[in-house]
Design a protein around this motif. Structure first.
Motif, mmCIF file in Angstrom:
data_model
loop_
_atom_site.group_PDB
_atom_site.id
_atom_site.type_symbol
_atom_site.label_atom_id
_atom_site.label_comp_id
_atom_site.label_asym_id
_atom_site.label_seq_id
_atom_site.Cartn_x
_atom_site.Cartn_y
_atom_site.Cartn_z
ATOM 1 N N ASN A 178 0.824 -1.214 0.000
ATOM 2 C CA ASN A 178 0.000 0.000 0.000
ATOM 3 C C ASN A 178 0.852 1.256 0.000
ATOM 4 O OD1 ASN A 178 -1.446 -2.295 1.359
ATOM 5 N ND2 ASN A 178 -3.162 -0.886 1.157
ATOM 6 N N THR A 179 1.926 1.221 0.788
ATOM 7 C CA THR A 179 2.776 2.400 0.925
ATOM 8 C C THR A 179 3.533 2.699 -0.368
ATOM 9 O OG1 THR A 179 3.061 1.938 3.280
ATOM 10 C CG2 THR A 179 4.667 3.413 2.252
ATOM 11 N N VAL A 180 4.092 1.661 -0.994
ATOM 12 C CA VAL A 180 4.916 1.854 -2.189
ATOM 13 C C VAL A 180 4.070 2.148 -3.423
ATOM 14 C CG1 VAL A 180 6.552 0.754 -3.759
ATOM 15 C CG2 VAL A 180 6.816 0.460 -1.291
ATOM 16 N N PHE A 181 3.013 1.352 -3.606
ATOM 17 C CA PHE A 181 2.219 1.489 -4.829
ATOM 18 C C PHE A 181 0.963 2.352 -4.651
ATOM 19 C CE2 PHE A 181 4.480 -2.586 -5.356
ATOM 20 C CZ PHE A 181 5.184 -2.280 -6.511
ATOM 21 N N GLY A 182 0.675 2.727 -3.415
ATOM 22 C CA GLY A 182 -0.522 3.521 -3.171
ATOM 23 C C GLY A 182 -0.244 4.875 -2.562
ATOM 24 N N SER A 183 0.981 5.379 -2.707
ATOM 25 C CA SER A 183 1.316 6.680 -2.121
ATOM 26 C C SER A 183 0.508 7.801 -2.779
ATOM 27 C CB SER A 183 2.816 6.963 -2.288
ATOM 28 O OG SER A 183 3.143 7.122 -3.652
ATOM 29 N N ASN A 184 0.371 8.894 -2.057
ATOM 30 C CA ASN A 184 -0.403 10.037 -2.551
ATOM 31 C C ASN A 184 0.419 11.317 -2.423
ATOM 32 O OD1 ASN A 184 -2.515 11.632 -3.450
ATOM 33 N ND2 ASN A 184 -3.525 11.702 -1.452
ATOM 34 N N PRO A 185 0.872 11.910 -3.562
ATOM 35 C CA PRO A 185 0.676 11.462 -4.946
ATOM 36 C C PRO A 185 1.532 10.233 -5.247
ATOM 37 C CG PRO A 185 2.115 13.354 -4.907
ATOM 38 C CD PRO A 185 1.633 13.185 -3.504
ATOM 39 N N PRO A 186 1.267 9.561 -6.387
ATOM 40 C CA PRO A 186 1.998 8.332 -6.709
ATOM 41 C C PRO A 186 3.488 8.589 -6.938
ATOM 42 C CG PRO A 186 0.012 8.548 -8.042
ATOM 43 C CD PRO A 186 0.212 9.870 -7.362
ATOM 44 N N ASN B 17 6.801 8.128 -9.041
ATOM 45 C CA ASN B 17 7.026 7.993 -10.480
ATOM 46 C C ASN B 17 7.195 6.519 -10.853
ATOM 47 O OD1 ASN B 17 8.349 7.856 -13.065
ATOM 48 N ND2 ASN B 17 8.885 10.008 -12.866
ATOM 49 N N PRO B 18 6.363 5.984 -11.773
ATOM 50 C CA PRO B 18 6.444 4.563 -12.149
ATOM 51 C C PRO B 18 7.816 4.130 -12.634
ATOM 52 C CG PRO B 18 4.453 5.562 -13.036
ATOM 53 C CD PRO B 18 5.283 6.678 -12.484
ATOM 54 N N GLU B 19 8.552 5.047 -13.265
ATOM 55 C CA GLU B 19 9.891 4.705 -13.745
ATOM 56 C C GLU B 19 10.809 4.374 -12.574
ATOM 57 O OE1 GLU B 19 10.801 4.380 -16.802
ATOM 58 O OE2 GLU B 19 9.211 5.356 -17.977
ATOM 59 N N VAL B 20 10.617 5.092 -11.471
ATOM 60 C CA VAL B 20 11.445 4.854 -10.285
ATOM 61 C C VAL B 20 11.168 3.458 -9.724
ATOM 62 C CG1 VAL B 20 11.888 5.587 -7.912
ATOM 63 C CG2 VAL B 20 11.586 7.302 -9.710
ATOM 64 N N LEU B 21 9.886 3.128 -9.581
ATOM 65 C CA LEU B 21 9.525 1.825 -9.030
ATOM 66 C C LEU B 21 9.864 0.693 -9.985
ATOM 67 C CD1 LEU B 21 6.105 2.628 -7.324
ATOM 68 C CD2 LEU B 21 8.390 2.530 -6.306
ATOM 69 N N ALA B 22 9.738 0.941 -11.287
ATOM 70 C CA ALA B 22 10.079 -0.085 -12.274
ATOM 71 C C ALA B 22 11.545 -0.483 -12.146
ATOM 72 C CB ALA B 22 9.784 0.417 -13.686
ATOM 73 N N GLN B 23 12.413 0.503 -11.964
ATOM 74 C CA GLN B 23 13.843 0.208 -11.804
ATOM 75 C C GLN B 23 14.114 -0.456 -10.458
ATOM 76 O OE1 GLN B 23 16.409 3.575 -12.366
ATOM 77 N NE2 GLN B 23 18.274 2.406 -11.994
ATOM 78 N N ALA B 24 13.450 0.031 -9.413
ATOM 79 C CA ALA B 24 13.692 -0.497 -8.070
ATOM 80 C C ALA B 24 13.271 -1.956 -7.942
ATOM 81 C CB ALA B 24 12.949 0.350 -7.039
ATOM 82 N N PHE B 25 12.112 -2.300 -8.541
ATOM 83 C CA PHE B 25 11.590 -3.657 -8.420
ATOM 84 C C PHE B 25 11.891 -4.529 -9.632
ATOM 85 C CE2 PHE B 25 9.085 -1.354 -5.292
ATOM 86 C CZ PHE B 25 8.982 -2.274 -4.255
ATOM 87 N N ASP C 273 -0.069 -0.555 -13.420
ATOM 88 C CA ASP C 273 -1.212 -1.388 -13.077
ATOM 89 C C ASP C 273 -1.330 -1.557 -11.567
ATOM 90 O OD1 ASP C 273 -3.443 -3.194 -13.782
ATOM 91 O OD2 ASP C 273 -2.133 -4.752 -12.988
ATOM 92 N N LEU C 274 -0.191 -1.786 -10.915
ATOM 93 C CA LEU C 274 -0.182 -1.938 -9.452
ATOM 94 C C LEU C 274 -0.584 -0.629 -8.772
ATOM 95 C CD1 LEU C 274 3.080 -4.031 -9.014
ATOM 96 C CD2 LEU C 274 0.758 -4.771 -8.441
ATOM 97 N N GLU C 275 -0.104 0.492 -9.274
ATOM 98 C CA GLU C 275 -0.475 1.775 -8.688
ATOM 99 C C GLU C 275 -1.964 2.028 -8.830
ATOM 100 O OE1 GLU C 275 3.478 4.554 -8.594
ATOM 101 O OE2 GLU C 275 2.290 4.606 -10.456
ATOM 102 N N ALA C 276 -2.540 1.579 -9.937
ATOM 103 C CA ALA C 276 -3.981 1.733 -10.128
ATOM 104 C C ALA C 276 -4.760 0.884 -9.138
ATOM 105 C CB ALA C 276 -4.359 1.351 -11.559
ATOM 106 N N LYS C 277 -4.259 -0.311 -8.839
ATOM 107 C CA LYS C 277 -4.934 -1.201 -7.897
ATOM 108 C C LYS C 277 -4.884 -0.664 -6.476
ATOM 109 C CE LYS C 277 -3.921 -5.538 -10.402
ATOM 110 N NZ LYS C 277 -5.262 -5.788 -10.884
ATOM 111 N N PHE C 278 -3.754 -0.038 -6.108
ATOM 112 C CA PHE C 278 -3.575 0.418 -4.726
ATOM 113 C C PHE C 278 -3.895 1.911 -4.546
ATOM 114 C CE2 PHE C 278 -0.996 -3.429 -4.651
ATOM 115 C CZ PHE C 278 -1.351 -3.977 -3.435
ATOM 116 N N LYS C 279 -4.392 2.550 -5.583
ATOM 117 C CA LYS C 279 -4.680 3.974 -5.515
ATOM 118 C C LYS C 279 -5.664 4.288 -4.395
ATOM 119 C CE LYS C 279 -6.111 7.935 -8.374
ATOM 120 N NZ LYS C 279 -6.585 8.336 -9.717
ATOM 121 N N ASN C 280 -5.322 5.302 -3.575
ATOM 122 C CA ASN C 280 -6.189 5.668 -2.447
ATOM 123 C C ASN C 280 -7.471 6.332 -2.939
ATOM 124 O OD1 ASN C 280 -4.454 4.767 -0.390
ATOM 125 N ND2 ASN C 280 -3.187 6.613 -0.621
#
Length: 224
Positions: free
Chosen positions: A190-198, A200-208, A217-224
């Motif tokens: 929830n914290t990583v993929f559902g942060s507010n504001p989100p 940057n997907p590029e950052v998480l894509a590289q990290a994970f 897609d994950l950010e959309a699922k966990f969006k607050n």
């Protein structure tokens, strides 16, 4: 092998001392009942809460009812945490302890999370749980995990990512004590993929090491 009474007493004493040295500051008075009403005479701001005049304290300030009732597990993770901290029992203010009841539907889980201010000690009452925590980078992220049965106890050190999963076909129930009046909780997904504001997907894509579209897609699922 028979365990001596003195050894049992030493063990209990060690547990008491460890909780007396909990993460929260030790109180310097009998109690400091939290209040949201700063107009109450004698109110003093202590550790994030105002304390009302001790002479106005009553038994209800140290009481909570309802842990005999199962929580609603009809949700995405199929579990429910009923928290009893300083927000539910004002008399816990400055005491350095709190409690939770956790209900798990069959195959439900309390997903990976951390408590930034508390060590947790969990006892299983009903069902079968697979539980564990992962140590820090400094310790090479080792997994410490066990399968618990009723009466078993497991400890999750402060700040470590941990989880519980009901691996049985029946509901499970556990109670846990925490060494803080307000342990806090950070659920990793929830914290990583559902942060507010989100983030940057590029950052998480590289990290994970994921495709950026998977992250979106994950950010959309966990969006607050």
């Amino acid at each position: 092998m028979r365990v001596s009474l003195s050894l049992i007493l030493i063990t209990i004493l060690a547990l008491v001392i460890s909780f007396a040295k909990a993460y929260d500051p030790s109180p310097l008075q009998d109690f400091c009942v939290a209040t949201d009403d700063i107009k109450i005479g004698g109110a003093v701001f202590v550790n994030g809460k105002f304390c009302k005049d001790p002479k106005q304290a009553k038994a209800e300030d140290f009481f909570f009812s309802g842990l005999n009732k199962a929580g609603n597990t009809n949700n995405d993770v199929k579990s429910n945490v009923t928290t009893v901290n300083v927000d539910q029992i004002p008399g816990l203010n400055t005491m350095g302890i709190s409690l939770v009841r956790i209900d798990y539907a069959p195959y439900g889980q309390n997903p990976p999370h951390t408590h930034p201010r508390a060590t947790e000690i969990l006892v299983l009452i009903e069902g079968t749980l697979y539980v564990g925590f992962v140590s820090s980078n400094q310790d090479n992220n080792r997994l410490f995990a066990k399968v618990l049965h009723p009466g078993d106890v497991f400890v999750f050190p402060i700040g470590q990512i941990h989880f519980q999963v009901n691996i049985g076909k029946t509901p499970a129930v556990a109670f846990a004590g925490l060494s803080s009046q307000n342990a806090g909780v950070i659920t990793i997904a929830n914290t990583v993929f559902g942060s507010n504001p989100p983030i940057n997907p590029e950052v998480l894509a590289q990290a994970f090491q994921l495709d950026v579209n998977v992250v979106k897609d994950l950010e959309a699922k966990f969006k607050n």
